[in-house]
Enzyme design. Structure first.
Site, short mmCIF file in Angstrom:
data_model
loop_
_atom_site.label_atom_id
_atom_site.label_comp_id
_atom_site.label_asym_id
_atom_site.label_seq_id
_atom_site.Cartn_x
_atom_site.Cartn_y
_atom_site.Cartn_z
CD GLU A 192 2.33 -4.27 1.65
OE1 GLU A 192 3.25 -5.06 1.89
OE2 GLU A 192 1.19 -4.40 2.12
CD GLU A 387 -1.91 -6.57 -0.46
OE1 GLU A 387 -1.69 -7.08 0.66
OE2 GLU A 387 -1.03 -6.39 -1.30
C1 BG6 Z 1 0.68 -7.63 2.05
C2 BG6 Z 1 1.48 -8.06 0.83
O1 BG6 Z 1 1.39 -6.80 2.85
O2 BG6 Z 1 0.26 -8.64 2.91
C3 BG6 Z 1 1.06 -9.40 0.28
O3 BG6 Z 1 1.39 -7.08 -0.16
C4 BG6 Z 1 0.86 -10.38 1.42
O4 BG6 Z 1 2.04 -9.83 -0.64
C5 BG6 Z 1 -0.23 -9.84 2.33
O5 BG6 Z 1 0.58 -11.67 1.00
C6 BG6 Z 1 -0.62 -10.77 3.46
O6 BG6 Z 1 0.49 -11.15 4.19
P1 BG6 Z 1 0.84 -12.67 4.44
O7 BG6 Z 1 2.17 -12.65 5.06
O8 BG6 Z 1 -0.22 -13.19 5.32
O9 BG6 Z 1 0.84 -13.31 3.11
#
Ligand code: BG6
Length: 495
Positions: A192, A387
């Site tokens: 990101e 993701e």
């Molecule tokens: C993504 C990141 O944007 O979101 C991760 O690359 C992150 O590192 C994931 O964990 C989910 O976000 P969060 O804040 O719920 O952990």
């Protein structure tokens, strides 16, 4: 019988800073994540205060360095993958993963970031991890930098703001791609890359309080320029060291819709989406888009870039585009009085038609299809969803089971939309890795209770627990999805 394309890469994604632990073991240096502090989030206002857990000052860092406490700095312990990696990889392989996305902690290889010689114990650790993955036929997809800049690099050099960052990073990339050339063929440069705007410390090692507030946005874009050049050089170095490797960029796919069909709202949404696409536009086309340069000019930014920088960016664009997708939200020209909600390190206008997660992120599976189509039409390069997942509080039943039907429902709906994008819209996809197949520490809130996994880890927000791993209901569900190449959900009768 419907199913995903042959060789579709199914798997899951994690990041060292949020799950590895062993923060001082094996010669590892302290990273920016090791000083990220846990704060209780109690109200909706806390959830919407997306910067609360990302901003940091020198005083806060000094205090963190005085303390060996792991409970208030949860990323120090993570889920202790450092000591559980064999068990964890066996569990992931048990779901039939074809690919496992993970990151290398830069500070485990170069504890300060600026050394010439790497830390052998750190290199050996990832050798062990990759060997374990390959033993099960699970190919690693490795992010070179996922919120892990070494803390010394942040404090002594102002992180990515300093041009020397490019050389430090390239040395690191050269070392890891030479070392793992037989083991890792799929790479991502920066997780990101756009997130430097939203959490400058975690992504760029920038300590905001050191800069004058009216200059800070320019500082972020200068640091980003250095990352763009470093990313292009990382593509070059990786291809030289591993000729059959593929290197991708990684984008936070924040999807914004106009709140109404008023032309002003449509223009607002278009502008907002350009502010998201500008990063991948640069990394895929190898040059700054005109609208980003216009923004620099209009804001009076003087981003230092050499002719050679621009030639490098042009010569070494990425091979594929990866992105994270969790939710969508709205924008409006006149936002006064409209309800806002949290998203992935943002707050934005709540949509009238969508449900939200317990953390306020609006659930929108069709938005994933919209995103895939937009990105493919824009770039015509293969896409990889690296993701996607639901952060939720899980309950352990009396008999020990965890019935996370809400997670299954979320993932199933997103996978179906992904299939439609491939089959009906002609999008070319490499694979899909859920975030995160095993519970880990949340990036934005530093909470353990925001769980994403198919595998439950017995640790709470204060680092207390046995660290025992157990399978949730979704574990067997995802295993079946992979075993049937998606057919188990694509051909099921929709209830
Ligand atoms: C993504 C990141 O944007 O979101 C991760 O690359 C992150 O590192 C994931 O964990 C989910 O976000 P969060 O804040 O719920 O952990």
């Amino acid at each position: 019988m419907k199913e995903f394309p042959k060789n579709f890469l199914w798997g899951g994604a994690t990041a060292a800073n949020q799950f590895e632990g062993g923060w001082k073991e094996g010669g590892k240096g302290i990273s920016v994540s090791d000083v990220a502090m846990f704060k209780e989030l109690k109200t909706e206002k806390d959830l919407n205060d997306v910067h609360a857990n990302c901003d940091i000052t020198d005083e806060m860092i000094d205090a963190a360095l005085q303390s060996d406490d792991e409970t208030i700095y949860p990323k120090r312990h993570g889920i202790d993958f450092y000591h559980h990696y064999k068990e964890d990889i066996a569990l992931l392989a048990g779901m039939g993963f074809k690919v496992y996305r993970m990151s290398i902690a830069w500070s485990r290889i170069f504890p300060r970031g600026d050394e010439n010689e790497p830390n052998e114990a750190g290199l050996q650790f990832y050798d062990n991890v990759f060997d374990e993955c390959l033993k099960y036929g699970m190919q690693p997809l490795v992010t070179m930098s996922h919120y892990e800049p070494p803390l010394a690099f942040a404090r002594e050099y102002n992180g990515w703001y300093d041009r020397r960052s490019i050389d430090f990073f390239c040395n690191y990339v050269d070392v890891i791609t030479k070392r793992y050339k037989e083991k890792v063929k799929l790479w991502l440069t920066f997780n990101e890359i756009d997130s430097i705007i939203r959490h400058p410390f975690m992504t760029g090692g920038l300590i905001e309080s050191r800069f004058s507030p009216d200059k800070f946005e320019e500082v972020c874009f200068q640091a980003m320029h250095h990352q763009f050049v470093a990313s292009a050089l990382a593509v070059k170095i990786t291809h030289e060291n591993i000729p059959d490797a593929k290197v991708g960029c990684m984008l936070t796919k924040l999807t914004y819709y106009p709140y109404t069909c008023k032309p002003e709202d449509i223009l607002e949404a278009q502008q907002k989406m350009r502010s998201i696409y500008c990063y991948s536009d640069t990394q895929v086309h190898g040059e700054y888009p005109a609208y980003l340069l216009a923004m620099y000019k209009n804001k009076g930014f003087d981003i230092k870039m050499t002719k050679e920088d621009l030639e490098i960016m042009k010569a070494y664009p990425v091979d594929f585009i990866s992105f994270s997708y969790y939710s969508s939200s709205c924008v409006a020209k006149q936002a006064d009085g409209l309800e806002v909600t949290a998203g992935n390190t943002i707050t934005a206008i709540k949509k009238p038609y969508l449900p939200s997660s317990q953390w306020g992120w609006q659930i929108d599976p069709i938005g994933l299809r919209v995103s895939l189509v937009d990105l493919y039409d824009r770039y015509r390069k293969p896409l990889f969803v690296v993701e996607n997942g639901l952060g939720a509080r899980d309950t352990i039943e009396e008999d020990g089971t965890i019935n996370d039907d809400y997670r299954i429902d979320y993932l199933q709906k997103h996978i179906i939309e992904m299939y439609k994008a491939i089959e009906e819209d002609g999008v070319e996809m490499m694979g899909y890795t859920t975030w995160a197949p095993i519970d880990l520490i949340s990036n934005s809130t530093n909470q353990m209770s925001k769980r994403y996994g198919f595998i439950y880890v017995d640790v709470d927000d204060h680092g207390q627990g046995t660290y025992k791993r157990s399978k949730k209901k979704s574990y067997d569900w995802y295993k079946q999805v992979i075993a049937t190449n998606g057919a188990s959900i694509l051909n099921a009768k929709q209830g």
